[in-house]
Design a protein around this motif. Structure first.
Motif, PDB file in Angstrom:
ATOM      1  N   GLY A   1       0.644  -1.461  -0.218  1.00  0.00           N
ATOM      2  CA  GLY A   1      -0.065  -0.041  -0.022  1.00  0.00           C
ATOM      3  C   GLY A   1       0.544   1.331  -0.129  1.00  0.00           C
ATOM      4  N   ILE A   2       1.908   1.137  -0.648  1.00  0.00           N
ATOM      5  CA  ILE A   2       2.817   2.810  -0.413  1.00  0.00           C
ATOM      6  C   ILE A   2       2.435   2.809  -1.661  1.00  0.00           C
ATOM      7  CG2 ILE A   2       5.335   3.462  -0.254  1.00  0.00           C
ATOM      8  CD1 ILE A   2       6.528   1.307   0.296  1.00  0.00           C
TER       9      ILE A   2
ATOM     10  N   ILE B   1      14.601   8.364  -4.188  1.00  0.00           N
ATOM     11  CA  ILE B   1      14.359   7.445  -3.599  1.00  0.00           C
ATOM     12  C   ILE B   1      14.912   6.726  -2.577  1.00  0.00           C
ATOM     13  CG2 ILE B   1      12.585   6.123  -2.280  1.00  0.00           C
ATOM     14  CD1 ILE B   1      10.923   5.764  -4.425  1.00  0.00           C
ATOM     15  N   VAL B   2      15.586   6.121  -2.535  1.00  0.00           N
ATOM     16  CA  VAL B   2      17.172   5.161  -2.240  1.00  0.00           C
ATOM     17  C   VAL B   2      17.992   6.742  -1.571  1.00  0.00           C
ATOM     18  CG1 VAL B   2      19.616   3.985  -3.116  1.00  0.00           C
ATOM     19  CG2 VAL B   2      17.480   3.632  -3.477  1.00  0.00           C
TER      20      VAL B   2
ATOM     21  N   ARG C   1      17.637   9.337   5.771  1.00  0.00           N
ATOM     22  CA  ARG C   1      17.569   9.355   7.081  1.00  0.00           C
ATOM     23  C   ARG C   1      17.969   7.734   7.467  1.00  0.00           C
ATOM     24  NH1 ARG C   1      11.242  10.508   6.427  1.00  0.00           N
ATOM     25  NH2 ARG C   1      11.193  12.216   4.937  1.00  0.00           N
ATOM     26  N   SER C   2      18.870   7.066   6.926  1.00  0.00           N
ATOM     27  CA  SER C   2      19.744   6.077   7.605  1.00  0.00           C
ATOM     28  C   SER C   2      19.200   4.444   7.613  1.00  0.00           C
ATOM     29  CB  SER C   2      20.420   6.320   9.329  1.00  0.00           C
ATOM     30  OG  SER C   2      19.536   6.873   9.902  1.00  0.00           O
TER      31      SER C   2
ATOM     32  N   THR D   1      10.107   4.751   6.658  1.00  0.00           N
ATOM     33  CA  THR D   1      10.567   5.248   6.443  1.00  0.00           C
ATOM     34  C   THR D   1      10.340   5.505   4.787  1.00  0.00           C
ATOM     35  OG1 THR D   1      12.396   5.157   7.343  1.00  0.00           O
ATOM     36  CG2 THR D   1      12.695   6.873   5.660  1.00  0.00           C
ATOM     37  N   ILE D   2      10.481   4.584   4.363  1.00  0.00           N
ATOM     38  CA  ILE D   2      10.216   3.545   2.699  1.00  0.00           C
ATOM     39  C   ILE D   2       8.639   5.144   2.506  1.00  0.00           C
ATOM     40  CG2 ILE D   2       9.855   2.550   0.812  1.00  0.00           C
ATOM     41  CD1 ILE D   2      11.683   0.826   2.385  1.00  0.00           C
ATOM     42  N   LYS D   3       7.604   4.362   3.127  1.00  0.00           N
ATOM     43  CA  LYS D   3       6.378   5.471   2.487  1.00  0.00           C
ATOM     44  C   LYS D   3       6.568   6.743   2.823  1.00  0.00           C
ATOM     45  CE  LYS D   3       3.074   1.508   4.053  1.00  0.00           C
ATOM     46  NZ  LYS D   3       2.633   0.899   5.518  1.00  0.00           N
ATOM     47  N   GLU D   4       7.265   7.433   4.076  1.00  0.00           N
ATOM     48  CA  GLU D   4       7.216   8.398   3.023  1.00  0.00           C
ATOM     49  C   GLU D   4       7.964   8.733   2.749  1.00  0.00           C
ATOM     50  OE1 GLU D   4       7.351  10.063   8.558  1.00  0.00           O
ATOM     51  OE2 GLU D   4       9.161  10.491   6.989  1.00  0.00           O
TER      52      GLU D   4
END
Lengths: 153, 460
Positions: free
Chosen positions: B366-367, B402-403, B409-410, B450-453
């Motif tokens: 659901g991202i 994105i990466v 954000r570590s 983090t990935i979602k944001e």
């Protein structure tokens, strides 16, 4: 390491017939065969000569024209799997010296055999048939040909 | 000269023809049969004049990934220091966390003190040490096969194993999503390659049936062609598991041999980590060759193939990577053996890994803008763009953004990289997320969050 022995021949079958001493060995082998045949008591000279003509021709046919591929694994991923030894010689180049030797030597044997059998008809038929079986597959026009699809795969 | 005079006339004619034949032979020049010099000298000159050499270094854009690499200082274990920044590692294939394990390191150090660093020779030239033989025995016992063989480089394992068995004129049915090592092995084998759609058994059956009909038309040719099916246990490019029971059924129905590449599934799937055969409960005797690299779960270098003695022994002379490369350094073999010991001692880590995989898989559903490609059991899965922008370069740039944000954000992620011109079926660009046993649940949650944001920020 040994100097000068590294080579890039992936298929040893291609260069074996031109190795030093092979022709002499072949000639001496045929001579030895003749002497052995002559020493069997109930073979006369004509029969011995015909057999000396037929048996090497038979061996030559089986090993050069009937059996396909290589008895060892080659690094070229089986390029010669469907080729007879005659077709593999010298990578398919025609009329090289080893090919000439192996075409002429049955003919010489044939001359000697027909002389010593005194041109007798039965011996003639045998010798000529044997010579044809070994001369015809060597013609460059028949390179890669498989009559009636026999021995194709 | 009496016998010659008594010779019949036809015989003398025949002998005359033969003598002429000999003379013709002696005087013919050698020629190659397929000499194709269709070009005249003038045409050759023209072609030579027109030729422009390509530049030695082709022009490449400044932001080509090979020119902008990240520098890792320290081991790529759970906490990885990338470009000076400490991140949680979601990129290295360190599934069981054995990379930084103190026992493994101690075993490697002991072996280093005993044997030195390298072996300085292939297996045939004094490069076989007792650690290699021990590791081969241990792997064979672990996988419950008769014999195993070790290669010193994981890529070369399957790339040497396939051409050792499959030659010109043989047929290999391989999945479209096969990894690059398999593709190179197939290219080296010079066999006929038939690609079937990824994990589509009906497509494979169709190809096998077509081949069967061809075989019926030409049974003599069929008798000398060997047929192989090459599949991966856990596909690296898609994160899916191959349907092994159906493959085995097809194998017995159409008389093909199965080569299984278990680089990602060894030490991951199955109750004891024995790979996809244990996962599906299939007897290992049904698979003709299992090949895996030790660079993922075992955290060593190199690879191994295991199977029946009759099959594996052939590679000791025909496996190009085995005969012509230096053997595995003994310290890495000792490390692999210790890692195997650890795997055998706590078989519980595999279920822990599965739990973590399921957890992050659920969390990443659901991202916005990204879809999860891969099964929930797979510890290495991909995040692809839901709607591609149309050009691969733009997609790659988006994913790289994105990466980069995640790295800020570590959370260390990476994109799946391919040699775009060399791949047969180029997969779409994706971010490859790797789950390891060492990641805690909080870190998994934080990574998903983090990935979602970041995806929300970049893609919308």
């Amino acid at each position: 390491m040994n100097i000068g022995v590294a080579h890039s021949e992936v298929n040893p079958n291609t260069r074996i017939m031109i190795r030093r001493g092979l022709w002499l060995t072949y000639a001496l082998g045929v001579g030895l065969l003749y002497i052995i045949l002559l020493s069997i008591p109930f073979f006369g000279v004509p029969v011995a000569w015909t057999l000396t003509n037929v048996i090497p021709n038979l061996g030559m046919y089986v090993f050069l024209h009937a059996v396909k591929g290589t008895p060892f694994e080659t690094p070229d991923q089986g390029k010669a799997r469907l080729l007879t030894h005659w077709e593999q010689l010298d990578y398919g180049v025609q009329f090289t010296s080893s090919r000439k030797f192996f075409t002429i030597s049955p003919i010489i044997l044939y001359f000697l055999a027909s002389f010593y059998t005194k041109y007798d008809p039965t011996h003639f038929i045998l010798n000529t048939a044997s010579l044809q079986s070994v001369l015809i597959p060597k013609m460059p026009q028949l390179h890669g040909d498989r009559a009636f699809g026999i021995n194709k795969y | 000269m009496r016998p010659v005079q008594a010779a019949p006339a036809y015989h003398l004619i025949l002998e005359g023809i033969l003598i002429l034949w000999i003379i013709r032979l002696l005087f013919s020049k050698t020629y190659k049969l397929q000499e194709r010099s269709d070009l005249t000298v003038k045409e050759k000159e023209e072609l030579i004049e027109e030729w422009q050499p390509e530049p030695l270094v082709p022009p490449i854009s400044k932001d080509h990934p090979a020119l902008n690499y990240n520098i890792v200082s320290g081991p790529p274990s759970h906490n990885i220091v990338v470009n000076g920044k400490k991140c949680v590692n979601f990129a290295s294939f360190n599934f069981l966390g054995l990379l930084d394990n103190p026992r493994v390191k101690a075993a490697a150090l002991a072996s280093l003190k005993k044997y030195g660093v390298g072996t300085c020779g292939p297996r045939g030239f004094y490069g076989t040490f007792d650690v290699h033989l021990d590791l081969e025995d241990r792997l064979a016992k672990f996988m419950k096969t008769e014999e195993a063989i070790i290669y010193s480089y994981g890529f070369a394992t399957i790339a040497s194993a396939i051409p050792a068995y499959s030659k010109r004129g043989d047929i290999v049915f391989v999945d479209r999503a096969a990894c690059f090592a398999i593709q190179k092995g197939l290219q080296a084998s010079r066999s006929d390659i038939k690609l079937f759609k990824h994990n589509d058994m009906t497509d494979l059956e169709r190809l096998l049936k077509e081949q069967e009909m061809e075989d019926q038309k030409n049974p003599r040719k069929a008798r000398v062609t060997r047929r192989f099916i090459v599949a991966e246990g856990l596909y690296m490019n898609t994160g899916t598991i191959c349907p092994l029971p159906e493959l085995v059924k097809l194998k017995y129905k159409y008389k093909a041999r199965i080569f299984l590449e278990e680089s990602l599934s060894f030490g991951v799937l199955g109750e004891h980590g024995r790979g996809v055969t244990e996962h599906f409960g299939i007897s290992i005797d049904d698979i003709d060759l299992i090949s895996a690299n030790m660079e993922n779960s075992l955290a060593s270098i190199g690879g191994f193939c295991c199977g029946r003695s009759f099959v594996i022994d052939h590679q000791r002379l025909s496996g190009q990577g085995y005969c012509f490369s230096a053997s595995l350094p003994p310290l890495l073999a000792a490390a692999a053996m210790e890692a195997l010991n650890i795997m055998e001692e706590n078989p519980g880590i595999f279920s822990v890994l599965k739990e973590k995989c399921k957890r992050i898989h659920k969390a990443l559903q659901g991202i916005s803008g990204l879809k999860v490609v891969g099964e929930s059991l797979s510890p290495a899965f991909h995040l692809q763009l839901k709607d591609s922008t149309g050009s691969r370069e733009k997609d790659v740039k988006l994913l790289q953004e994105i990466v980069n944000h995640c790295m800020d954000r570590s959370i260390a992620l990476t994109q799946a990289r391919y040699l775009e011109k060399e791949e047969k079926c180029l997969p779409p660009p994706s971010i490859r997320v790797v789950v390891t046993v060492e990641q805690t649940d909080e870190e998994l949650e934080r990574a998903a969050h983090t990935i979602k944001e970041v995806a929300q920020a970049v893609l919308l």
